[in-house]
Write a protein that holds these residues in place. Structure first.
Motif, PDB file in Angstrom:
ATOM      1  N   UNK A  61       0.846  -1.376  -0.105  1.00  0.00           N
ATOM      2  CA  UNK A  61       0.137   0.029   0.131  1.00  0.00           C
ATOM      3  C   UNK A  61       0.697   1.227   0.107  1.00  0.00           C
ATOM      4  N   UNK A  62       2.028   1.182   0.796  1.00  0.00           N
ATOM      5  CA  UNK A  62       2.803   2.438   0.680  1.00  0.00           C
ATOM      6  C   UNK A  62       3.271   2.769  -0.708  1.00  0.00           C
ATOM      7  N   UNK A  63       3.739   1.478  -1.351  1.00  0.00           N
ATOM      8  CA  UNK A  63       4.210   1.825  -2.602  1.00  0.00           C
ATOM      9  C   UNK A  63       3.126   2.225  -3.665  1.00  0.00           C
ATOM     10  N   UNK A  64       2.025   1.854  -3.505  1.00  0.00           N
ATOM     11  CA  UNK A  64       1.013   2.185  -4.199  1.00  0.00           C
ATOM     12  C   UNK A  64       0.467   3.618  -4.001  1.00  0.00           C
ATOM     13  N   UNK A  65       0.565   4.075  -2.963  1.00  0.00           N
ATOM     14  CA  UNK A  65       0.234   5.447  -2.597  1.00  0.00           C
ATOM     15  C   UNK A  65       1.230   6.365  -3.051  1.00  0.00           C
ATOM     16  N   UNK A 340      10.318   7.952   2.447  1.00  0.00           N
ATOM     17  CA  UNK A 340       9.305   6.851   2.972  1.00  0.00           C
ATOM     18  C   UNK A 340       8.969   6.493   4.224  1.00  0.00           C
ATOM     19  N   UNK A 341       9.516   7.464   5.008  1.00  0.00           N
ATOM     20  CA  UNK A 341       8.499   7.410   6.216  1.00  0.00           C
ATOM     21  C   UNK A 341       7.354   7.950   6.265  1.00  0.00           C
ATOM     22  N   UNK A 342       7.025   8.745   5.435  1.00  0.00           N
ATOM     23  CA  UNK A 342       5.580   9.361   5.297  1.00  0.00           C
ATOM     24  C   UNK A 342       4.924   8.506   4.502  1.00  0.00           C
ATOM     25  N   UNK A 343       5.287   7.664   3.380  1.00  0.00           N
ATOM     26  CA  UNK A 343       4.499   6.770   2.702  1.00  0.00           C
ATOM     27  C   UNK A 343       4.027   5.674   3.517  1.00  0.00           C
ATOM     28  N   UNK A 344       5.059   5.097   4.260  1.00  0.00           N
ATOM     29  CA  UNK A 344       4.675   3.824   5.199  1.00  0.00           C
ATOM     30  C   UNK A 344       3.607   4.343   6.270  1.00  0.00           C
ATOM     31  N   UNK A 345       3.704   5.277   6.885  1.00  0.00           N
ATOM     32  CA  UNK A 345       2.799   5.833   7.929  1.00  0.00           C
ATOM     33  C   UNK A 345       1.583   6.076   7.313  1.00  0.00           C
ATOM     34  N   UNK A 346       1.552   6.541   6.213  1.00  0.00           N
ATOM     35  CA  UNK A 346       0.275   6.816   5.427  1.00  0.00           C
ATOM     36  C   UNK A 346      -0.531   5.581   5.141  1.00  0.00           C
ATOM     37  N   UNK A 347       0.156   4.476   4.831  1.00  0.00           N
ATOM     38  CA  UNK A 347      -0.291   3.083   4.624  1.00  0.00           C
ATOM     39  C   UNK A 347      -0.845   2.623   5.944  1.00  0.00           C
ATOM     40  N   UNK A 348      -0.069   2.654   6.983  1.00  0.00           N
ATOM     41  CA  UNK A 348      -0.600   2.193   8.346  1.00  0.00           C
ATOM     42  C   UNK A 348      -1.762   2.874   8.734  1.00  0.00           C
ATOM     43  N   UNK A 361       0.239  -3.115  -9.209  1.00  0.00           N
ATOM     44  CA  UNK A 361       0.720  -4.682  -8.855  1.00  0.00           C
ATOM     45  C   UNK A 361       1.350  -4.642  -7.756  1.00  0.00           C
ATOM     46  N   UNK A 362       1.362  -5.786  -6.989  1.00  0.00           N
ATOM     47  CA  UNK A 362       2.212  -6.015  -5.564  1.00  0.00           C
ATOM     48  C   UNK A 362       3.540  -6.035  -6.093  1.00  0.00           C
ATOM     49  N   UNK A 363       4.321  -5.347  -5.434  1.00  0.00           N
ATOM     50  CA  UNK A 363       6.109  -5.497  -5.688  1.00  0.00           C
ATOM     51  C   UNK A 363       6.568  -6.998  -5.314  1.00  0.00           C
ATOM     52  N   UNK A 364       7.398  -7.369  -5.918  1.00  0.00           N
ATOM     53  CA  UNK A 364       8.022  -8.758  -5.260  1.00  0.00           C
ATOM     54  C   UNK A 364       8.689  -8.622  -4.045  1.00  0.00           C
ATOM     55  N   UNK A 365       8.631  -9.821  -3.413  1.00  0.00           N
ATOM     56  CA  UNK A 365       9.188  -9.612  -1.846  1.00  0.00           C
ATOM     57  C   UNK A 365      10.206 -10.949  -1.899  1.00  0.00           C
ATOM     58  N   UNK A 366      10.464 -11.850  -2.743  1.00  0.00           N
ATOM     59  CA  UNK A 366      11.593 -12.812  -2.879  1.00  0.00           C
ATOM     60  C   UNK A 366      12.275 -12.694  -4.259  1.00  0.00           C
ATOM     61  N   UNK A 367      13.509 -12.701  -4.101  1.00  0.00           N
ATOM     62  CA  UNK A 367      14.455 -12.825  -5.057  1.00  0.00           C
ATOM     63  C   UNK A 367      14.093 -13.982  -6.197  1.00  0.00           C
TER      64      UNK A 367
END
Length: 368
Positions: A61-65, A340-348, A361-367
């Motif tokens: 959600x943080x990346x989406x926002x 990114x402190x802002x985007x992540x607290x926004x998501x929370x 799209x959801x970002x990748x989490x696994x290499x």
């Protein structure tokens, strides 16, 4: 007159014996169970209380926002009419700005209260003397005025009890024990740079403090490898270490705990540190700088780090912690990390207040 529970709590707080299991009747359903699926109404106090999928949802959600609002210039105000109460016993420019500006971007409004506004002094003694009023005024009255509370304090016990008494979601803006919001920002930054998280090796060099505690929980939950080097006497909390190692054993995260920074940075992808002298530790400054000799992040230390390593620091930074040629280098992601402190607290805040499904799209989490 203080109730017996409050007197007992204050006496233990002032003596340094924190009551980890102290609890009162909650004013809202306790939603911090890992079995719950919805994030609405939850308290964001520790990453320990969230599943890996929950943490991934916050990051997605943080990346989406960020994509919708910064990259695409979209005006998106799902929290229009919502309010956030910010309680700051400990000052912080980044936490205040990220929360106030983030809430405004989402259409809501944030009201800031420092120690002088809430009659909560900077000392633990002053805190205890006002505890009864704090529980009744902040937790209960604010529950009828605001939609969400973010508190940045000294004692973790205050956050735990604030969450227990309030009928609205409570977010940790930091305590002396934990700093979960910072780790979301760190993970988002690394995910943006590398394109994944699981498969990375993170090296923590420095104090066994609140940021390390939350980093340990986060890495353990997501299966990210973590090497830790702290000076003797500055190791992380043993109870948190035990918890994190148990979780890591289930997720496959490899943890290396020790005191050798060169060993810790070996083949590491991300080098992370923090200030050696945190707020409230000013009297220990000379001793701490002496004890942390050899822990400054410099090129010599990083000779055996991974080929494409990056550097993170939550700020404010002192030169004894990291050399200028690293802090201001292309490998340094500190400015992206701060944003990114802002985007992540926004998501929370968004997820705790209402359901939300990202449109990107959801970002990748696994290499791989």
């Amino acid at each position: 007159m203080l109730c017996s529970k409050t007197r007992y709590f204050c006496a233990s707080f002032a003596s340094g014996s924190f009551l980890r299991n102290f609890s009162c009747t909650s004013a809202k359903p306790q939603a911090n169970s890992e079995n719950g699926r919805s994030l609405v109404g939850r308290d964001f106090i520790s990453l320990k209380h969230f599943r890996a999928d929950d943490i991934k949802q916050f990051l997605w959600t943080a990346k989406d926002l960020k994509t919708r609002m910064k990259d695409n210039g979209e005006i998106f105000q799902p929290l229009k009419g919502k309010t956030a109460a910010l309680i700051f016993q400990k000052r912080s420019t980044r936490t205040r700005m990220s929360t106030e500006l983030g809430m405004a971007k989402l259409g809501g409004h944030a009201a800031f209260m420092g120690p002088e506004d809430v009659h909560l002094g900077a000392s633990q003694e002053s805190f205890c003397s006002k505890l009864f009023s704090l529980f009744n005024i902040f937790a209960r009255v604010l529950s009828g005025m605001a939609d969400i509370v973010l508190a940045r304090v000294y004692g973790q016990d205050f956050l735990d009890e604030l969450a227990n008494e309030a009928s609205i979601p409570v977010i940790s803006g930091l305590s002396d024990l934990l700093h979960p919001l910072q780790i979301l920002a760190d993970f988002m930054t690394l995910q943006e740079h590398f394109g994944y998280l699981r498969g990375l090796k993170i090296a923590w060099i420095g104090d066994g403090n609140n940021i390390l505690h939350s980093l340990m929980y986060g890495c353990a939950k997501l299966g990210v490898d973590l090497n830790v080097a702290t000076p003797a006497g500055y190791e992380p909390d043993p109870n948190i270490t035990e918890d994190a190692l148990k979780i890591a054993g289930k997720t496959g995260a490899n943890f290396l705990m020790g005191s050798d920074p060169v060993q810790a940075v070996y083949r590491a992808d991300a080098i992370v540190t923090d200030t050696w002298v945190s707020m409230g530790q000013e009297e220990e400054k000379k001793k701490r700088i002496k004890d942390f000799a050899g822990y400054q992040i410099n090129r010599k230390m990083l000779k055996e780090a991974g080929g494409n390593w990056v550097f993170l620091h939550c700020l404010p930074r002192k030169q004894e912690e990291v050399t200028d040629d690293i802090f201001y280098s292309e490998e340094s992601l500190v400015w992206q990390e701060a944003e990114n402190r802002m985007w992540t607290v926004m998501a929370v805040m968004l997820h705790l207040l209402q359901p939300y499904t990202p449109i990107n799209p959801m970002p990748k989490f696994v290499r791989g």
